[in-house]
Design a protein around this motif. Structure first.
Motif, PDB file in Angstrom:
ATOM      1  N   THR A   1       2.118   0.014   9.928  1.00  0.00           N
ATOM      2  CA  THR A   1       1.890   1.156  10.807  1.00  0.00           C
ATOM      3  C   THR A   1       2.956   1.188  11.895  1.00  0.00           C
ATOM      4  OG1 THR A   1      -0.484   0.967  10.412  1.00  0.00           O
ATOM      5  CG2 THR A   1       0.212   2.280  12.311  1.00  0.00           C
TER       6      THR A   1
ATOM      7  N   GLY B   1       1.143   5.775   4.200  1.00  0.00           N
ATOM      8  CA  GLY B   1       0.299   6.745   4.889  1.00  0.00           C
ATOM      9  C   GLY B   1       1.104   7.551   5.894  1.00  0.00           C
TER      10      GLY B   1
ATOM     11  N   ARG C   1       0.817  -1.209   0.000  1.00  0.00           N
ATOM     12  CA  ARG C   1       0.000   0.000   0.000  1.00  0.00           C
ATOM     13  C   ARG C   1       0.851   1.259   0.000  1.00  0.00           C
ATOM     14  NH1 ARG C   1      -0.878  -1.474   5.703  1.00  0.00           N
ATOM     15  NH2 ARG C   1       0.031   0.127   7.074  1.00  0.00           N
TER      16      ARG C   1
ATOM     17  N   ASP D   1      -8.618  -2.139   6.093  1.00  0.00           N
ATOM     18  CA  ASP D   1      -8.913  -1.493   4.817  1.00  0.00           C
ATOM     19  C   ASP D   1      -9.557  -2.452   3.827  1.00  0.00           C
ATOM     20  OD1 ASP D   1      -6.800  -3.155   4.274  1.00  0.00           O
ATOM     21  OD2 ASP D   1      -5.456  -1.586   3.533  1.00  0.00           O
TER      22      ASP D   1
ATOM     23  N   ASP E   1       2.768   5.325   8.488  1.00  0.00           N
ATOM     24  CA  ASP E   1       3.316   4.075   7.978  1.00  0.00           C
ATOM     25  C   ASP E   1       4.836   4.086   7.883  1.00  0.00           C
ATOM     26  OD1 ASP E   1       0.915   2.769   7.722  1.00  0.00           O
ATOM     27  OD2 ASP E   1       0.619   3.330   5.624  1.00  0.00           O
TER      28      ASP E   1
ATOM     29  N   GLY F   1       6.282   7.704   6.903  1.00  0.00           N
ATOM     30  CA  GLY F   1       5.227   8.667   6.658  1.00  0.00           C
ATOM     31  C   GLY F   1       5.476   9.978   7.378  1.00  0.00           C
TER      32      GLY F   1
END
Length: 346
Positions: free
Chosen positions: A137, A27, A24, A122, A30, A73
């Protein structure tokens, strides 16, 4: 998105094949990790071969992950590019339930998200560490101390915390007699940790074939359970027994080894239900318990403890194209004591 090379299986009886994953987008919270090593856990084998009946294919196993941060992130504060980090058995939890607030995310009441073969919040399926990169995360990313090499640290993210958590919870330490059933990938780490905690450590193994290793790792005593005299000799001996094997044992026989108020903790996951006589528990006020891995805070505590005491897994490093053979060797108990994949070979 980040494209990662990986090794996956597409059915219960297929061999591992090289593939690509789309990790992914990074974020704000992340961490992108370049994976260096991934340990092979027996849970990987159960999942890849659908022995628990819940595998969704294709699947990329691996929840003993050690690597280096390659990007973070915008809101990440715990980790920086270049940090040595690890990821264990889960990568998310609700963060709001009593378990999560108590730093016991592994028991999340609203479903912890496994590192692979799980559905993330998600809606996307998670894929594990038999790959070159993973996005996680920051809360679920562990710091690997400088005193631990990445290859021997990788198995600690599952095997290490699986043993450290019950040993810490049930107070293994000076004055306590602790027995470890099994001298495999889990058991050998448990011997090292229990010894470092200061307990008197006994290995209970099917044979004496690994006795020299057990004593080298810190065991004070080593007994063969194939000898019927062992159970009579050790009756009422232990404060704590941790069972690391995943086959159905005569639990009543092992409970007889517990002292007053002693506890036997099940860590292995046998195929059939555990059978136990009520009298085996009533006598000596014994307890039969279970334990999973630890939460994130305790896993970090474990890594710091292992670095302080020079504890790492005993490993055999393999290339990615050797995974299938390694699986067969694990099932045949032909490894001392943990396989670790060099992900540079993916």
């Amino acid at each position: 998105m980040v494209t990662a090379a990986a090794y996956a299986v597409t059915s219960a009886d297929s061999r591992f094949e090289k593939t690509t994953l789309q990790r992914r987008e990074l974020g704000p919270l992340d961490v992108l990790i370049e994976i260096k090593f991934a340990g092979i856990c027996h849970s990987d084998i159960h999942t890849a071969r659908n022995e628990w009946g819940s595998t969704r294919y294709p699947v990329v196993p691996g929840h003993e992950i050690a690597g280096v941060v390659s990007a973070v992130g915008s809101d990440v504060t715990k980790h920086r590019v270049g940090d040595r980090v690890g990821v264990g058995c889960f990568v998310d939890s609700c963060g709001e339930c009593d378990a999560c607030r108590a730093d016991e995310e592994q028991y999340c009441f609203n479903r912890v998200t496994g590192t692979y073969n799980a559905e993330g919040r998600d809606g996307e399926r998670t894929q594990g560490g038999y790959s070159t990169h993973i996005v996680v995360t920051e809360h679920f990313v562990l710091s690997i101390p400088d005193g631990l090499e990445l290859d021997v640290a990788a198995p600690l993210l599952c095997a290490g915390i699986t043993l450290y958590s019950p040993l810490a919870h049930w107070g293994a330490g000076p004055g306590k007699k602790v027995a470890v059933i099994g001298m495999g990938g889990l058991g050998h780490v448990g011997v090292k940790i229990a010894h470092a905690m200061g307990a008197d450590v006994t290995v209970l193994s099917q044979s004496l074939g690994k006795k020299d290793d057990g004593l080298k790792f810190g065991a004070d005593h080593y007994y063969a359970t194939s000898d019927p005299g062992t159970f009579a000799q050790l009756r009422g001996r232990f404060d704590l027994i941790v069972n690391t094997v995943s086959v159905n044992l005569d639990i009543d026989a092992y409970l007889s080894m517990l002292a007053i108020n002693g506890t036997l903790v099940e860590l292995g996951l046998p195929e059939k239900p555990i059978e136990v006589r009520a009298f085996s528990l009533a006598a000596n006020r014994r307890s039969l318990a279970g334990s999973m891995v630890g939460g994130i805070a305790q896993t970090q505590e474990m890594l710091d403890f292992c670095a302080e005491h020079g504890i790492g897994a005993e490993i055999e490093v393999i290339s990615a194209d050797q995974i299938d053979g390694a699986y067969d060797r694990v099932v045949g108990s032909d490894v001392r004591y943990r396989f670790v994949i060099d992900t540079a070979t993916i």
